[in-house]
Design a protein around this motif. Structure first.
Motif, PDB file in Angstrom:
ATOM      1  N   VAL A  80       0.861  -1.173   0.000  1.00 37.57           N
ATOM      2  CA  VAL A  80       0.000   0.000   0.000  1.00 37.57           C
ATOM      3  C   VAL A  80       0.904   1.232   0.000  1.00 37.57           C
ATOM      4  N   ALA A  81       0.394   2.340  -0.526  1.00 33.98           N
ATOM      5  CA  ALA A  81       1.172   3.585  -0.547  1.00 33.98           C
ATOM      6  C   ALA A  81       0.368   4.711   0.076  1.00 33.98           C
ATOM      7  N   ALA A  82       1.061   5.768   0.445  1.00 30.32           N
ATOM      8  CA  ALA A  82       0.415   6.926   1.050  1.00 30.32           C
ATOM      9  C   ALA A  82       1.267   8.160   0.801  1.00 30.32           C
ATOM     10  N   HIS A  83       0.648   9.325   0.948  1.00 29.25           N
ATOM     11  CA  HIS A  83       1.427  10.556   0.971  1.00 29.25           C
ATOM     12  C   HIS A  83       0.803  11.489   1.995  1.00 29.25           C
ATOM     13  N   PRO A  84       1.615  12.303   2.677  1.00 33.66           N
ATOM     14  CA  PRO A  84       1.116  13.122   3.785  1.00 33.66           C
ATOM     15  C   PRO A  84       0.571  14.479   3.399  1.00 33.66           C
ATOM     16  N   GLY A  85       0.494  14.786   2.102  1.00 33.69           N
ATOM     17  CA  GLY A  85       0.162  16.143   1.712  1.00 33.69           C
ATOM     18  C   GLY A  85       1.328  17.074   2.003  1.00 33.69           C
ATOM     19  N   ASN A  86       1.040  18.316   2.270  1.00 36.13           N
ATOM     20  CA  ASN A  86       2.068  19.279   2.663  1.00 36.13           C
ATOM     21  C   ASN A  86       2.067  19.392   4.179  1.00 36.13           C
ATOM     22  N   ALA A  87       3.083  18.876   4.813  1.00 35.24           N
ATOM     23  CA  ALA A  87       3.120  18.841   6.272  1.00 35.24           C
ATOM     24  C   ALA A  87       4.352  19.564   6.798  1.00 35.24           C
ATOM     25  N   ARG A  88       4.225  20.147   7.976  1.00 36.31           N
ATOM     26  CA  ARG A  88       5.339  20.829   8.628  1.00 36.31           C
ATOM     27  C   ARG A  88       6.229  19.791   9.302  1.00 36.31           C
ATOM     28  N   THR A  89       7.368  19.529   8.724  1.00 38.27           N
ATOM     29  CA  THR A  89       8.306  18.551   9.254  1.00 38.27           C
ATOM     30  C   THR A  89       9.718  19.106   9.113  1.00 38.27           C
ATOM     31  N   GLU A  90      10.705  18.274   9.447  1.00 39.30           N
ATOM     32  CA  GLU A  90      12.107  18.660   9.255  1.00 39.30           C
ATOM     33  C   GLU A  90      12.624  18.239   7.892  1.00 39.30           C
ATOM     34  N   PHE A  91      11.714  17.854   6.985  1.00 47.02           N
ATOM     35  CA  PHE A  91      12.144  17.512   5.636  1.00 47.02           C
ATOM     36  C   PHE A  91      12.913  18.686   5.036  1.00 47.02           C
ATOM     37  N   GLY A  92      13.999  18.377   4.356  1.00 46.67           N
ATOM     38  CA  GLY A  92      14.818  19.424   3.761  1.00 46.67           C
ATOM     39  C   GLY A  92      15.829  20.004   4.715  1.00 46.67           C
TER      40      GLY A  92
ATOM     41  N   GLY B  54      -2.331  -2.229  -3.330  1.00 46.01           N
ATOM     42  CA  GLY B  54      -2.247  -1.235  -4.387  1.00 46.01           C
ATOM     43  C   GLY B  54      -3.014   0.035  -4.105  1.00 46.01           C
ATOM     44  N   ASP B  55      -3.671   0.134  -2.940  1.00 45.54           N
ATOM     45  CA  ASP B  55      -4.367   1.373  -2.601  1.00 45.54           C
ATOM     46  C   ASP B  55      -3.348   2.480  -2.290  1.00 45.54           C
ATOM     47  N   TYR B  56      -3.800   3.710  -2.445  1.00 45.76           N
ATOM     48  CA  TYR B  56      -2.955   4.888  -2.239  1.00 45.76           C
ATOM     49  C   TYR B  56      -3.784   5.902  -1.473  1.00 45.76           C
ATOM     50  N   TYR B  57      -3.262   6.361  -0.333  1.00 50.24           N
ATOM     51  CA  TYR B  57      -4.007   7.252   0.548  1.00 50.24           C
ATOM     52  C   TYR B  57      -3.317   8.603   0.661  1.00 50.24           C
ATOM     53  N   GLY B  58      -4.131   9.647   0.739  1.00 53.28           N
ATOM     54  CA  GLY B  58      -3.620  10.993   0.924  1.00 53.28           C
ATOM     55  C   GLY B  58      -4.756  11.936   1.226  1.00 53.28           C
ATOM     56  N   PRO B  59      -4.458  13.220   1.456  1.00 49.19           N
ATOM     57  CA  PRO B  59      -5.522  14.198   1.686  1.00 49.19           C
ATOM     58  C   PRO B  59      -6.443  14.304   0.474  1.00 49.19           C
ATOM     59  N   PRO B  60      -7.693  14.698   0.697  1.00 47.83           N
ATOM     60  CA  PRO B  60      -8.663  14.758  -0.396  1.00 47.83           C
ATOM     61  C   PRO B  60      -8.505  16.015  -1.243  1.00 47.83           C
ATOM     62  N   GLY B  61      -9.306  16.084  -2.277  1.00 49.81           N
ATOM     63  CA  GLY B  61      -9.349  17.280  -3.113  1.00 49.81           C
ATOM     64  C   GLY B  61      -8.402  17.202  -4.289  1.00 49.81           C
ATOM     65  N   ARG B  62      -8.510  18.213  -5.128  1.00 51.23           N
ATOM     66  CA  ARG B  62      -7.689  18.220  -6.332  1.00 51.23           C
ATOM     67  C   ARG B  62      -6.214  18.396  -6.026  1.00 51.23           C
ATOM     68  N   ALA B  63      -5.876  19.302  -5.137  1.00 48.32           N
ATOM     69  CA  ALA B  63      -4.475  19.577  -4.829  1.00 48.32           C
ATOM     70  C   ALA B  63      -3.894  18.568  -3.844  1.00 48.32           C
TER      71      ALA B  63
END
Length: 335
Positions: A221-233, A278-287
């Motif tokens: 399964v896959a996922a993405h967190p949207g735009n989140a405030r983290t220490e990424f970068g 094979g499902d993929y989860y993330g925040p809703p909406g177009r963006a």
């Protein structure tokens, strides 16, 4: 290009569609389950590990910095004193480190219920790892590919086991350049990052096809967190980081969400009883920037079966890790 989408995905409701948003309260009890979460010392990985631990899972924080991992474990225990936690030292840039970590885990555990491939990053300047891989691709794809393959034997017969790989909305801008996979001709950190995040989804879909062909209990399964405030970068230039922060601060109400909310996507992928391979989860909406997770669709490029198979073969060649699985089943169209 062969597309692996053989049936339309059921759409899920967001706001105003009659279905309440999915929250951490819906995570089932995880007692008796063992989970490995990479990059668990901070951000999305930390929140994912904490969420699983609060629900009773034994969680192994797999991190490149043992000190940061130990401090993260202490933070989780402070909020959940009964949490069962372990630490695994692994640097996904290094294939030797990945192999050593997998060997240590085998020595300590007889099974694995959940592997969350969360760790990721981007290098602002071109760099090769000790294995000769471009560093962003190594951390975000080749390291997780090898780690998954080396731990998979502990999962195949475990009911309800899952491999969850964390991608990004940035995968939509990605393309796999098989003629210059390591950016030797031209390197742009954005291009390298987007390529690696597309690789996460190509990997997930190919892995799921192979797991299904083998009749394994495990799903991918896959996922993405949207735009989140983290220490990424955090490896970026401090001046660039500061400028990005100043730009983003006025927009945080709708462009950015907390790490704990962003982690709901991998947590749902990891624990929702209704999730399928094979499902993929993330925040809703177009963006898909913010919001509680729903099942979402990935880019057309991510469903290119020829690219999935080619990337798999190249990843096996580069890492030397052969999965204990047959090749993916042919497409239903017979192409």
């Amino acid at each position: 290009m062969r597309d692996d989408r053989t049936a339309p995905r059921r759409r899920e409701g967001g706001r105003g569609r009659g279905r309440p948003p999915w929250t951490a309260d819906e995570i089932p009890r995880q007692d008796g389950r063992t989970a490995v979460v990479t990059g668990a010392s901070t951000g999305i990985g930390f929140e994912t590990a904490a969420g699983l631990a609060r629900r009773g899972a034994t969680v192994v924080l797999a991190c490149r910095n043992p000190g940061r991992a130990a401090r993260a474990a202490a933070r989780i225990r402070a909020a959940a004193p009964d949490a069962r936690l372990g630490v695994l030292d692994v640097d996904l840039e290094s294939q030797a480190s990945v192999r050593a970590a997998a060997a240590r885990f085998h020595g300590d555990h007889g099974r694995l219920d959940l592997l969350v491939n969360n760790a990721g990053g981007v290098r602002p300047r071109y760099a090769l790892t000790e294995d000769g891989f471009e560093a962003t691709l190594a951390t975000n794809h080749l390291g997780p590919f090898a780690l998954t393959g080396l731990l998979l034997d502990l999962m195949l017969d475990v009911p309800g086991s899952r491999v969850v790989t964390v991608s990004s909305i940035g995968h939509r801008r990605g393309a796999i350049d098989f003629d210059d996979l390591h950016g030797e001709r031209r390197y742009r950190f954005q291009t390298a990052y987007f390529q690696s995040k597309l690789a996460n989804l190509l990997f997930t879909y190919e892995l799921q096809r192979r797991l299904a062909a083998a009749g394994a209990a495990t799903i991918a399964v896959a996922a993405h967190p949207g735009n989140a405030r983290t220490e990424f970068g955090r490896d970026m230039n401090p001046v660039v980081r500061a400028a990005m922060s100043r730009w983003a601060r006025p927009l945080t109400s709708w462009l950015l969400q907390s790490a704990s909310r962003g982690a709901l996507s991998p947590l749902r992928a990891a624990t929702d009883p209704g999730a399928g391979g094979g499902d993929y989860y993330g925040p809703p909406g177009r963006a898909q920037f913010t919001g509680n997770p729903v099942r979402v669709e990935s880019s057309p490029r991510s469903h290119d079966r020829d690219a999935q198979a080619r990337l798999w073969r190249e990843s096996e060649r580069l890492t030397g890790v052969a999965y204990p699985l047959p090749a993916g089943a042919p497409s239903r169209s017979g192409e």
